[in-house]
Design a protein around this motif. Structure first.
Motif, PDB file in Angstrom:
ATOM      1  N   LEU B  76      46.300  52.803  39.041  1.00  0.00           N
ATOM      2  CA  LEU B  76      45.672  52.864  37.715  1.00  0.00           C
ATOM      3  C   LEU B  76      44.311  53.153  37.667  1.00  0.00           C
ATOM      4  O   LEU B  76      43.492  52.944  38.516  1.00  0.00           O
ATOM      5  N   ARG B  77      44.127  54.280  36.896  1.00  0.00           N
ATOM      6  CA  ARG B  77      42.815  54.844  36.786  1.00  0.00           C
ATOM      7  C   ARG B  77      41.960  54.332  35.586  1.00  0.00           C
ATOM      8  O   ARG B  77      42.463  54.395  34.468  1.00  0.00           O
ATOM      9  N   LEU B  78      40.667  53.990  35.869  1.00  0.00           N
ATOM     10  CA  LEU B  78      39.732  53.650  34.600  1.00  0.00           C
ATOM     11  C   LEU B  78      38.762  54.834  34.731  1.00  0.00           C
ATOM     12  O   LEU B  78      38.221  55.279  35.749  1.00  0.00           O
ATOM     13  N   GLU B  79      38.712  55.514  33.520  1.00  0.00           N
ATOM     14  CA  GLU B  79      37.629  56.453  33.330  1.00  0.00           C
ATOM     15  C   GLU B  79      36.526  55.676  32.557  1.00  0.00           C
ATOM     16  O   GLU B  79      36.735  55.267  31.615  1.00  0.00           O
ATOM     17  N   LEU B  80      35.402  56.278  32.574  1.00  0.00           N
ATOM     18  CA  LEU B  80      34.083  55.835  31.886  1.00  0.00           C
ATOM     19  C   LEU B  80      34.334  54.456  31.531  1.00  0.00           C
ATOM     20  O   LEU B  80      34.615  53.721  30.556  1.00  0.00           O
ATOM     21  N   ALA B  81      34.035  53.599  32.634  1.00  0.00           N
ATOM     22  CA  ALA B  81      34.227  51.931  32.623  1.00  0.00           C
ATOM     23  C   ALA B  81      33.275  51.452  31.421  1.00  0.00           C
ATOM     24  O   ALA B  81      32.243  51.819  31.485  1.00  0.00           O
ATOM     25  N   ALA B  82      33.617  50.455  30.706  1.00  0.00           N
ATOM     26  CA  ALA B  82      33.002  49.695  29.885  1.00  0.00           C
ATOM     27  C   ALA B  82      33.116  48.242  30.067  1.00  0.00           C
ATOM     28  O   ALA B  82      34.146  47.798  30.624  1.00  0.00           O
ATOM     29  N   PRO B  83      31.952  47.459  29.535  1.00  0.00           N
ATOM     30  CA  PRO B  83      32.119  46.103  30.000  1.00  0.00           C
ATOM     31  C   PRO B  83      33.304  45.505  29.462  1.00  0.00           C
ATOM     32  O   PRO B  83      33.809  44.467  29.718  1.00  0.00           O
ATOM     33  N   GLY B 107      51.284  41.323  42.396  1.00  0.00           N
ATOM     34  CA  GLY B 107      50.324  41.426  43.586  1.00  0.00           C
ATOM     35  C   GLY B 107      49.197  40.424  43.127  1.00  0.00           C
ATOM     36  O   GLY B 107      49.341  39.487  42.337  1.00  0.00           O
ATOM     37  N   PRO B 108      48.160  40.393  44.060  1.00  0.00           N
ATOM     38  CA  PRO B 108      47.235  39.183  44.229  1.00  0.00           C
ATOM     39  C   PRO B 108      46.178  39.231  43.283  1.00  0.00           C
ATOM     40  O   PRO B 108      45.338  38.348  43.134  1.00  0.00           O
ATOM     41  N   GLY B 109      46.162  40.624  42.606  1.00  0.00           N
ATOM     42  CA  GLY B 109      44.960  40.869  41.504  1.00  0.00           C
ATOM     43  C   GLY B 109      43.868  41.288  42.098  1.00  0.00           C
ATOM     44  O   GLY B 109      43.384  41.367  43.352  1.00  0.00           O
ATOM     45  N   THR B 110      42.946  42.248  41.031  1.00  0.00           N
ATOM     46  CA  THR B 110      41.825  42.833  41.251  1.00  0.00           C
ATOM     47  C   THR B 110      40.865  42.475  40.443  1.00  0.00           C
ATOM     48  O   THR B 110      41.208  42.320  39.322  1.00  0.00           O
ATOM     49  N   ARG B 111      39.719  41.685  40.865  1.00  0.00           N
ATOM     50  CA  ARG B 111      38.967  41.308  39.813  1.00  0.00           C
ATOM     51  C   ARG B 111      37.650  42.459  39.719  1.00  0.00           C
ATOM     52  O   ARG B 111      37.069  42.739  40.654  1.00  0.00           O
ATOM     53  N   LEU B 112      37.699  42.834  38.327  1.00  0.00           N
ATOM     54  CA  LEU B 112      36.799  44.007  38.162  1.00  0.00           C
ATOM     55  C   LEU B 112      35.747  43.516  37.116  1.00  0.00           C
ATOM     56  O   LEU B 112      36.059  42.824  36.040  1.00  0.00           O
ATOM     57  N   THR B 113      34.591  43.763  37.560  1.00  0.00           N
ATOM     58  CA  THR B 113      33.410  43.521  36.794  1.00  0.00           C
ATOM     59  C   THR B 113      32.597  44.758  36.234  1.00  0.00           C
ATOM     60  O   THR B 113      32.278  45.502  37.277  1.00  0.00           O
ATOM     61  N   VAL B 114      32.546  44.872  35.036  1.00  0.00           N
ATOM     62  CA  VAL B 114      31.797  46.356  34.625  1.00  0.00           C
ATOM     63  C   VAL B 114      30.296  45.819  34.049  1.00  0.00           C
ATOM     64  O   VAL B 114      30.452  45.036  32.988  1.00  0.00           O
ATOM     65  N   THR B 115      29.225  46.329  34.708  1.00  0.00           N
ATOM     66  CA  THR B 115      27.920  45.642  33.944  1.00  0.00           C
ATOM     67  C   THR B 115      26.797  47.122  33.529  1.00  0.00           C
ATOM     68  O   THR B 115      27.557  48.230  34.244  1.00  0.00           O
TER      69      THR B 115
END
Lengths: 119, 115
Positions: B76-83, B107-115
């Motif tokens: 999964l690709r995130l382009e131009l991450a936003a909060p 799956g176990p999950g990915t915790r993503l934080t965008v600041t």
């Protein structure tokens, strides 16, 4: 579109007692699957129990059982002899039995019920 | 079998950065899914794939892209991450054949934080 509603954001139960979590859903389909998933603090999604809509008999897995009321579109989870390890978020989920028309086996989730177990 | 594996487990991104969340399954499942889970909410479908080379949008696809070049991998690709993309991301897989549906494995999950 199908929707799943869990009306109890939080529930609490005494260890060794029984608790019932509620779930209602909306669909125009006649063939589908319903699930209860457990999500402990580790975040891992764990399948607790599943129910096929065409089966009238309620599913049972050890201490976990469901009350499936197809006409009422209700699917509650009963946990008997509650244990401390049962404390978690519980999600009710719906999946179409069809793989046409955009329904490709994906799950539609409710918002969850946080279950606490008191020692 | 390792089941469904996801990397990384945690990630902090700055606004405007890009990244790829990796997902691999070793169960020879044909169907794969990406969900996101926002705080206090259930999971919502971002993208799914019914086999190598075939992907389609789910409920919340904006800001994401996927590819499926092999049966095993579904990044999964995130382009131009936003909060607004701050969330926990789950990859799942299942097997579907002959009208029979099978359990989804997460799956176990990915915790993503965008600041």
């Amino acid at each position: 579109a199908q929707t799943v509603t869990q009306s109890q954001p939080e529930m609490s139960v005494q260890e060794a007692e029984t608790v019932t979590l509620s779930c209602t859903y909306d669909t125009s389909e006649s063939d589908y699957y319903l699930f209860w998933y457990k999500q402990p603090p580790s975040r891992q999604m764990i399948l607790v129990i599943r129910q096929e809509a065409y089966k009238q008999q309620n599913a049972t897995e050890n201490r976990f059982s469901v009350n499936f009321q197809k006409a009422a579109k209700s699917f509650s989870l009963k946990i008997s002899d509650s244990q401390l390890g049962d404390a978690a978020m519980y999600f009710c989920a719906y999946r179409s039995a069809s793989n046409y028309g955009g329904s490709q086996g994906n799950l539609i989730f409710g918002k969850g019920t946080k279950l606490s177990v008191k020692p | 079998n390792a089941g469904v594996t996801q990397t990384p487990k945690f990630r902090i991104l700055k606004i405007g950065q890009s990244m790829t969340l990796q997902c691999t399954q070793d169960m020879n499942h044909n169907y794969m899914y990406w969900y996101r889970q926002d705080p206090g909410m259930g999971l919502k479908l971002i993208y799914y794939s019914v086999g190598a080379g075939i992907t389609d949008k789910g409920e919340v696809p904006n800001g994401y892209n996927v590819s499926r070049s092999t049966t095993e991998d579904f990044p999964l690709r995130l382009e131009l991450a936003a909060p607004s993309q701050t969330s926990v991301y789950f990859c799942a897989s299942s097997y579907w054949a002959g009208g029979s549906s099978y359990e989804q494995y997460f799956g176990p999950g990915t915790r993503l934080t965008v600041t």
